[in-house]
Design an enzyme around this catalytic site. Structure first.
Site, PDB file in Angstrom:
ATOM      1  N   LYS A  11      -8.582   3.156  -0.995  1.00  0.00           N
ATOM      2  CA  LYS A  11      -8.319   3.964  -2.201  1.00  0.00           C
ATOM      3  C   LYS A  11      -9.635   4.575  -2.686  1.00  0.00           C
ATOM      4  CE  LYS A  11      -4.369   1.028  -2.911  1.00  0.00           C
ATOM      5  NZ  LYS A  11      -3.371   0.461  -3.785  1.00  0.00           N
ATOM      6  N   HIS A  94       1.442   8.015   0.074  1.00  0.00           N
ATOM      7  CA  HIS A  94       1.259   6.736  -0.624  1.00  0.00           C
ATOM      8  C   HIS A  94       1.903   6.834  -2.007  1.00  0.00           C
ATOM      9  CE1 HIS A  94      -0.616   3.395  -2.699  1.00  0.00           C
ATOM     10  NE2 HIS A  94      -0.831   2.870  -1.518  1.00  0.00           N
ATOM     11  N   GLU A  96       0.945   5.980  -4.820  1.00  0.00           N
ATOM     12  CA  GLU A  96       0.050   6.464  -5.880  1.00  0.00           C
ATOM     13  C   GLU A  96      -0.049   7.985  -5.839  1.00  0.00           C
ATOM     14  OE1 GLU A  96      -3.211   3.943  -4.819  1.00  0.00           O
ATOM     15  OE2 GLU A  96      -2.077   2.211  -5.536  1.00  0.00           O
ATOM     16  N   GLU A 166       6.101  -0.099   1.623  1.00  0.00           N
ATOM     17  CA  GLU A 166       5.303  -0.628   0.515  1.00  0.00           C
ATOM     18  C   GLU A 166       6.129  -0.604  -0.773  1.00  0.00           C
ATOM     19  OE1 GLU A 166       0.794  -0.298   1.271  1.00  0.00           O
ATOM     20  OE2 GLU A 166       1.456   1.585   0.386  1.00  0.00           O
ATOM     21  N   GLY A 172      -0.787  -3.966  -5.520  1.00  0.00           N
ATOM     22  CA  GLY A 172      -1.837  -4.279  -6.491  1.00  0.00           C
ATOM     23  C   GLY A 172      -1.413  -5.255  -7.569  1.00  0.00           C
ATOM     24  N   SER A 204       0.064  -6.230  -1.727  1.00  0.00           N
ATOM     25  CA  SER A 204      -0.573  -7.514  -2.002  1.00  0.00           C
ATOM     26  C   SER A 204      -0.715  -8.409  -0.770  1.00  0.00           C
ATOM     27  CB  SER A 204       0.153  -8.258  -3.138  1.00  0.00           C
ATOM     28  OG  SER A 204       0.073  -7.507  -4.336  1.00  0.00           O
TER      29      SER A 204
END
Ligand code: PGA
Length: 240
Positions: A11, A94, A96, A166, A172, A204
């Protein structure tokens, strides 16, 4: 038998000097030869990865790219530019990026097509929110994401793609999906993409839980965020 692929997603972390330190430590680590390691640093550390990983089996790639080859897209980077730095992989879609940068199933698909056309291996991220899981919508949501991401790609080219499951609620947070939840979802993704496609799990992952997660039938490795920032921990995961 598909190789087990362990991908580091740094990241927006690490200076160039820190990236070089990490690579120096990882290169010395003992990792089984049937494990493929991929590091995805920020763009700014791709050059140091290119220099320091020359001749190494460790692969590297970017965390994002634009679908056009060039043009007036301020702040963007194309697949061709990543190739110039010797990248072989690129993370696409992703959560994010979907959440903070408005990436959609449509732009993810454009990027996957452009990555493949340039000879990069896209690592395509899919996954549901906690709310979707609680409402029993996980499988349906992920199915739509997978099918949309692979739209227009010939079946024979599927094996040039890595899928990454994911679940957003596990990223996270320190809370992983259970091995059973992971296997169920990977099995569903497998039914869409077929046998030769690597499907990795992310959310995680660390050295304490990787053995069980990566031991599931349809899990071919891991996409690791937080725990990938430490070279020793990352090497431990690669040994799971
Ligand atoms: P995490 O991130 O391992 O820190 O949960 C995974 C990811 O976002 O790829």
């Amino acid at each position: 038998m598909l190789p087990t692929t362990i991908i580091a997603n740094w990241k927006m972390h690490k200076s160039v000097a820190e990236a070089a330190d990490f690579i120096a430590v990882l290169k010395k680590a003992d990792v089984p030869t049937d494990r493929e390691l991929v590091i995805c640093p920020p763009f700014t550390s791709l050059k140091v990865a290119q220099v320091e990983l020359e001749g190494s089996a460790i692969q590297y790639g970017a965390q994002n790219m634009h679908w056009e080859a060039d043009g007036a897209y301020t702040g963007e980077i194309s697949a061709g530019m990543l190739k110039e730095f010797g990248c072989t992989y690129v993370i696409i879609g992703h959560s994010e990026r979907r959440l903070y940068f408005n990436e959609t199933n449509e732009t993810v698909n454009k990027k996957v097509l452009a990555a493949l056309a340039a000879g990069l291996t896209p690592i395509v991220c899919v996954g549901e929110t906690l709310e979707q899981r609680q409402h029993g919508e996980s499988e349906g949501h992920v199915k739509v994401q997978v099918n949309a991401a692979l739209l227009g790609i010939e079946n024979k080219d599927y094996q040039r793609v890595i899928m990454a499951y994911e679940p957003i609620w596990a990223i996270g947070t320190g809370e992983t999906a259970t091995p059973q939840q992971v296997q169920e979802m990977h099995h569903m993704i497998r039914s869409l993409v077929g046998e030769p496609v690597r499907i990795v799990y992310g959310g995680s992952v660390n050295a304490a839980n990787a053995t069980e997660l990566m031991g599931q039938l349809d899990v071919n490795g891991a996409l690791v965020g937080g725990a990938s920032l430490d070279a020793i921990e990352f090497a431990r995961i690669a040994n799971c």
